[in-house]
Design an enzyme around this catalytic site. Structure first.
Site, mmCIF file in Angstrom:
data_model
loop_
_atom_site.group_PDB
_atom_site.id
_atom_site.type_symbol
_atom_site.label_atom_id
_atom_site.label_comp_id
_atom_site.label_asym_id
_atom_site.label_seq_id
_atom_site.Cartn_x
_atom_site.Cartn_y
_atom_site.Cartn_z
ATOM 1 N N CYS A 110 -1.860 -2.491 7.695
ATOM 2 C CA CYS A 110 -1.253 -2.300 9.006
ATOM 3 C C CYS A 110 -1.472 -0.866 9.464
ATOM 4 O O CYS A 110 -1.991 -0.028 8.723
ATOM 5 C CB CYS A 110 0.242 -2.632 8.959
ATOM 6 S SG CYS A 110 1.242 -1.343 8.166
ATOM 7 N N GLU A 147 0.832 -1.203 0.000
ATOM 8 C CA GLU A 147 0.000 0.000 0.000
ATOM 9 C C GLU A 147 0.868 1.256 0.000
ATOM 10 O O GLU A 147 0.567 2.242 -0.692
ATOM 11 C CB GLU A 147 -0.922 0.017 1.229
ATOM 12 C CG GLU A 147 -1.795 -1.226 1.366
ATOM 13 C CD GLU A 147 -1.211 -2.263 2.313
ATOM 14 O OE1 GLU A 147 -1.950 -2.723 3.207
ATOM 15 O OE2 GLU A 147 -0.021 -2.589 2.161
#
Length: 339
Positions: free
Chosen positions: A292, A266
């Site tokens: 996360c 990401e």
């Protein structure tokens, strides 16, 4: 064609069985083999007793024994179309995958909805109190279970098609119909399915030794950027340096993200947008893993409006932060999966 079903109690697998039976599919369940064994042993057919018998069979004859028994029974009886229910261990999948053209469908739903359904259907084999149902669901998921025991969560990670059955019966029928049409080339993949498939492709470039992750940022049906997890530009990969630093230090998954040589998928997708001057505000990020805490903070500040993820990731702080905001929508992916 063989359609295998896996999922938690109350998820709605039985409704898919009914759909397929109307289309002429023969029905069989791995639970049949367990019930036969329980009868031989003179054991009452309660859900807990059947779980124990199934676990004993797996322990004695191998984790895939129930899949083996059902595969042999299907081949002995013959027939082109079967629906196979009650798959609860990955080794059973391995045995059933030896059948030609087996397609595995997972059915799931939010935990509170599963509990509500089990209470409302009031089967004799179901636990009646909420605490008992939670304990059974935990056991099905794999909590406290041996590797050869109940492992539905791991089975769901291996399905070819995932359905989140949280709507009406008509919604469930439409979602399953879409999959069957995909198998027959009678329908086109959705944009969600296309972009998650691309994310899975990018994950093949990952150099992380623990987890292969890919991410795609898209808007208005067009891909904007993509990324995968691995060492930053110009930095040696972990494999070139003798292994994973986090493994060497014994750091559990979901903790101490700063102690890692890699950049997450990401993060790479977002920084690629910055590098090339691509506006990603109002876009959707597709990733094969829940973000996360570091990725979540970057996603929030980048202006991305939605995250669609394909599997869970145990990061409590990330989930806490994301539950406290109201500008980003998170959605568990459902549809065609590449496994």
């Amino acid at each position: 064609m063989f359609i295998g079903l896996t999922g938690y109690m109350g998820s709605g697998k039985g409704e898919i069985v009914k759909i397929l039976e109307k289309e002429g599919y023969k029905y069989i369940s791995l639970s049949n083999a367990v019930r036969e064994e329980a009868t031989k042993r003179g054991i009452e057919h309660t859900r807990e007793n059947l779980q124990n018998v199934g676990n004993n069979l797996r322990k004695e004859f191998g984790a895939g024994v129930l899949g083996l028994k059902i595969r042999e029974k299907i081949l002995a009886e013959g027939g082109d179309n079967w629906v196979i229910d009650g798959i609860r261990n990955p080794a059973e999948i391995d045995e059933l995958k030896k059948l030609p053209y087996l397609y595995l469908v997972g059915v799931s739903a939010a935990r509170d909805l599963l509990i509500e359904r089990v209470i409302s259907r009031s089967r004799e084999s179901d636990s009646q109190t909420e605490a008992e149902i939670i304990a059974r669901l935990d056991r099905e998921e794999g909590k406290g279970e041996p590797a050869d025991g109940q492992q539905v969560k791991k089975c769901l990670e291996r399905v070819d098609y995932l359905i989140l059955n949280e709507g009406t019966l008509e919604d469930l029928e439409n979602r399953f119909s879409h999959y069957m049409k995909l198998l027959k080339n009678e329908d086109r993949p959705s944009f969600d399915e296309i972009f998650m498939d691309i994310a899975a492709s990018w994950s093949k470039r990952a150099t992380c030794l623990r987890r292969k992750v890919g991410a795609v940022i898209a808007k208005d049906g067009q891909q904007l950027t993509a990324g995968y997890n691995g060492a930053p530009r110009g930095v040696p990969h972990c494999a070139d340096l003798g292994g994973c630093l986090r493994e060497k230090l014994g750091i559990p998954s979901g903790q101490r993200h700063e102690i890692c040589r890699g950049t997450h998928a990401e993060q790479n997708a977002i920084t690629q947008a910055a590098k090339f001057g691509i506006d990603i505000s109002g876009s959707t990020l597709y990733c094969n893993t829940f973000p996360c805490v570091i990725c979540s903070k970057m996603i929030l500040n980048s202006g991305i409006k939605e995250v669609i993820y394909d599997s869970d990731y145990d990061d409590p702080l990330s989930k806490e932060i994301l539950s406290q905001q109201n500008i980003l929508t998170l959605r568990r992916y459902e549809g065609l999966r590449r496994v």
